[in-house]
Design an enzyme around this catalytic site. Structure first.
Site, PDB file in Angstrom:
ATOM      1  N   HIS A  95       0.855  -1.197   0.000  1.00 21.01           N
ATOM      2  CA  HIS A  95       0.000   0.000   0.000  1.00 21.01           C
ATOM      3  C   HIS A  95       0.886   1.240   0.000  1.00 21.01           C
ATOM      4  O   HIS A  95       1.990   1.235   0.551  1.00 21.01           O
ATOM      5  CB  HIS A  95      -0.928  -0.004   1.225  1.00 21.01           C
ATOM      6  CG  HIS A  95      -1.958   1.082   1.155  1.00 21.01           C
ATOM      7  ND1 HIS A  95      -1.694   2.380   1.570  1.00 21.01           N
ATOM      8  CD2 HIS A  95      -3.215   1.079   0.680  1.00 21.01           C
ATOM      9  CE1 HIS A  95      -2.771   3.115   1.365  1.00 21.01           C
ATOM     10  NE2 HIS A  95      -3.711   2.356   0.827  1.00 21.01           N
ATOM     11  N   GLU A 143      -3.614   3.030  -7.415  1.00 22.90           N
ATOM     12  CA  GLU A 143      -3.982   4.138  -6.520  1.00 22.90           C
ATOM     13  C   GLU A 143      -2.971   5.270  -6.660  1.00 22.90           C
ATOM     14  O   GLU A 143      -1.894   5.213  -6.061  1.00 22.90           O
ATOM     15  CB  GLU A 143      -3.951   3.671  -5.054  1.00 22.90           C
ATOM     16  CG  GLU A 143      -5.002   2.683  -4.678  1.00 22.90           C
ATOM     17  CD  GLU A 143      -5.287   2.719  -3.169  1.00 22.90           C
ATOM     18  OE1 GLU A 143      -6.471   2.798  -2.825  1.00 22.90           O
ATOM     19  OE2 GLU A 143      -4.350   2.706  -2.360  1.00 22.90           O
ATOM     20  N   ILE A 148      -5.096  10.128  -2.854  1.00 22.63           N
ATOM     21  CA  ILE A 148      -5.541   9.407  -1.653  1.00 22.63           C
ATOM     22  C   ILE A 148      -5.973  10.392  -0.566  1.00 22.63           C
ATOM     23  O   ILE A 148      -5.256  11.349  -0.265  1.00 22.63           O
ATOM     24  CB  ILE A 148      -4.425   8.463  -1.126  1.00 22.63           C
ATOM     25  CG1 ILE A 148      -4.216   7.303  -2.113  1.00 22.63           C
ATOM     26  CG2 ILE A 148      -4.767   7.927   0.269  1.00 22.63           C
ATOM     27  CD1 ILE A 148      -3.127   6.322  -1.720  1.00 22.63           C
TER      28      ILE A 148
HETATM   29  O1  G3P Z   1      -6.447   1.935   0.490  1.00 21.11           O
HETATM   30  C1  G3P Z   1      -7.375   2.868   0.019  1.00 21.11           C
HETATM   31  C2  G3P Z   1      -6.867   4.230   0.126  1.00 21.11           C
HETATM   32  O2  G3P Z   1      -5.519   4.440   0.034  1.00 21.11           O
HETATM   33  C3  G3P Z   1      -7.679   5.258  -0.558  1.00 21.11           C
HETATM   34  O3  G3P Z   1      -7.951   6.157   0.455  1.00 21.11           O
HETATM   35  O4  G3P Z   1      -9.279   7.770   1.667  1.00 21.11           O
HETATM   36  O5  G3P Z   1      -8.749   8.138  -0.744  1.00 21.11           O
HETATM   37  O6  G3P Z   1     -10.371   6.369  -0.096  1.00 21.11           O
HETATM   38  P1  G3P Z   1      -9.163   7.182   0.314  1.00 21.11           P
END
Ligand code: G3P
Length: 234
Positions: A95, A143, A148
């Site tokens: 991650h 991602e 994020i």
């Molecule tokens: O693991 C999921 C994450 O990194 C995404 O975070 O808060 O943008 O949904 P968020």
């Protein structure tokens, strides 16, 4: 049930709103939304909560990270080899908030797969995602780190990042599933992610910090259902 990749995977991270009893409540809400909607939802709580939740809930429970260590004299580590004993479905690997070396990603992935567990390897760019997809995990998750936690959904703000990833993974590792994450916050964001061709979404803050997680999870599940309707009509 535990061997299936969720369509919606909620990483509970280490938010104060999503540990301990609160993690259990979010898990219960996810279970009830799955039963009502048919959309499989998994959660990845903090490691201290994961074993208890796996015992109490029917939905797949993941850990957020494992180390590249077998059993033995390793203080403070979590091994992929111990997950099955606790009924954990699998693990996120690499991650953005817990990056690993490629050699460690490869070892962990191999052990998870050998154990019959779900391995979801995260990566930041389409090319990086392809390089980890070649390790043949259950799934990869694209991602972009800069999105994020922003609430700006990758599926809408950067659809080309998602489609480029899909094209690469489908061409060179067609058995590997693809999730996308970062900023996914609404039913529409989920709908768009699945319409682009992904197998689902990985998200955190929109659910983990929501005052009514069940309501938010139902909205997300409805987005997934809308997308599958749209896809089946094509
Ligand atoms: O693991 C999921 C994450 O990194 C995404 O975070 O808060 O943008 O949904 P968020």
């Amino acid at each position: 049930m535990r061997d299936r990749l969720p369509v919606i995977l909620v990483n509970l991270k280490l938010y104060e709103q999503s540990i301990g009893q609160k993690a259990f409540e979010i898990g219960k809400a996810a279970e009830s939304v799955w039963k009502e909607s048919g959309v499989l939802i998994g959660i990845a709580p903090n490691a201290l909560d994961a074993a208890t939740l796996a015992e109490k809930l029917e939905i797949p429970i993941f850990v957020q990270h494992v180390d590249s260590t077998p059993f033995g004299a390793f203080t403070g580590h979590i091994s992929p080899l111990q997950l099955k004993k606790y009924g954990i479905a699998g693990s996120l690997v690499n991650h953005s908030e817990k990056r690993l070396k490629l050699s460690d990603i490869s070892w962990i992935n191999q052990k998870l797969v050998e154990e019959g567990l779900i391995s979801i390897i995260c990566a930041s760019t389409p090319k990086e995602t392809l390089s980890v997809a070649l390790l043949q995990p259950t799934s990869v998750a694209i991602e972009p780190p800069e999105l994020i936690g922003t609430g700006i959904p990758v599926s809408k703000a950067r659809p080309e990042t998602v489609t480029e990833t899909l094209d690469l993974v489908r061409s060179f590792a067609p058995d590997v599933k693809v999730l996308c994450g970062a900023g996914i916050s609404t039913g529409e964001d989920v709908e768009k992610a699945i319409e682009l061709g992904t197998d689902g979404v990985l998200l955190a803050s929109a659910v983990a910090k929501h005052p009514n997680p069940r309501k938010k999870l139902m909205e997300l599940a409805n987005g997934a259902l809308k997308a599958s309707d749209a896809c089946s009509k094509r």
